[in-house]
Enzyme design. Structure first.
Site, short mmCIF file in Angstrom:
data_model
loop_
_atom_site.label_atom_id
_atom_site.label_comp_id
_atom_site.label_asym_id
_atom_site.label_seq_id
_atom_site.Cartn_x
_atom_site.Cartn_y
_atom_site.Cartn_z
N PRO A 10 0.95 -1.21 0.17
CA PRO A 10 0.10 0.19 -0.03
C PRO A 10 0.92 1.40 0.16
O PRO A 10 0.31 2.14 -0.28
CB PRO A 10 -0.92 -0.03 1.12
CG PRO A 10 0.05 -1.11 2.32
CD PRO A 10 0.67 -1.81 1.29
N THR A 41 0.98 -5.65 2.55
CA THR A 41 2.36 -5.43 3.26
C THR A 41 2.39 -4.54 4.41
O THR A 41 2.03 -3.15 4.21
CB THR A 41 3.38 -5.99 2.26
OG1 THR A 41 3.33 -4.34 1.53
CG2 THR A 41 3.30 -7.13 1.55
N ASP A 68 8.84 -1.83 -8.01
CA ASP A 68 9.81 -2.70 -8.06
C ASP A 68 10.19 -3.39 -7.09
O ASP A 68 10.38 -4.73 -7.34
CB ASP A 68 11.11 -1.94 -8.84
CG ASP A 68 10.75 -1.04 -10.31
OD1 ASP A 68 9.87 -1.55 -10.77
OD2 ASP A 68 11.52 -0.38 -10.66
N GLY A 69 10.24 -3.07 -5.90
CA GLY A 69 10.76 -3.61 -4.83
C GLY A 69 9.53 -4.95 -4.62
O GLY A 69 10.00 -5.95 -4.19
#
Length: 78
Positions: A10, A41, A68-69
């Site tokens: 989020p 998360t 991306d992470g």
């Protein structure tokens, strides 16, 4: 029909993913995948742990929602 698991960060996109999740994104997902499950998360590294657990639990479709992470964690853990 597949029951996907969405792992959602989020905080991605400067927090806009979290702001849009329930109002905009989630209704579209549940319309397409009525049995969909999701988890938001709360910390770095959690997406990887959730993806690894999903793999062990036999989840057949795993979707990373974030930047991306988040994608990196999910792909490398699953």
């Amino acid at each position: 029909m597949q029951r996907p698991l969405f792992i959602v960060n989020p905080q991605s996109a400067g927090g806009s993913t979290g702001r849009r999740w329930r109002a905009d994104i989630l209704p579209r997902i549940t319309a397409r995948f009525p049995g969909a499950r999701w988890v938001l998360t709360q910390a770095a590294g959690q997406a990887a742990a959730l993806a690894a657990r999903a793999r062990c639990d036999g989840v057949d479709l795993l979707v990373a929602v974030g930047g991306d992470g988040t994608v990196h964690e999910v792909v490398n853990a699953a």
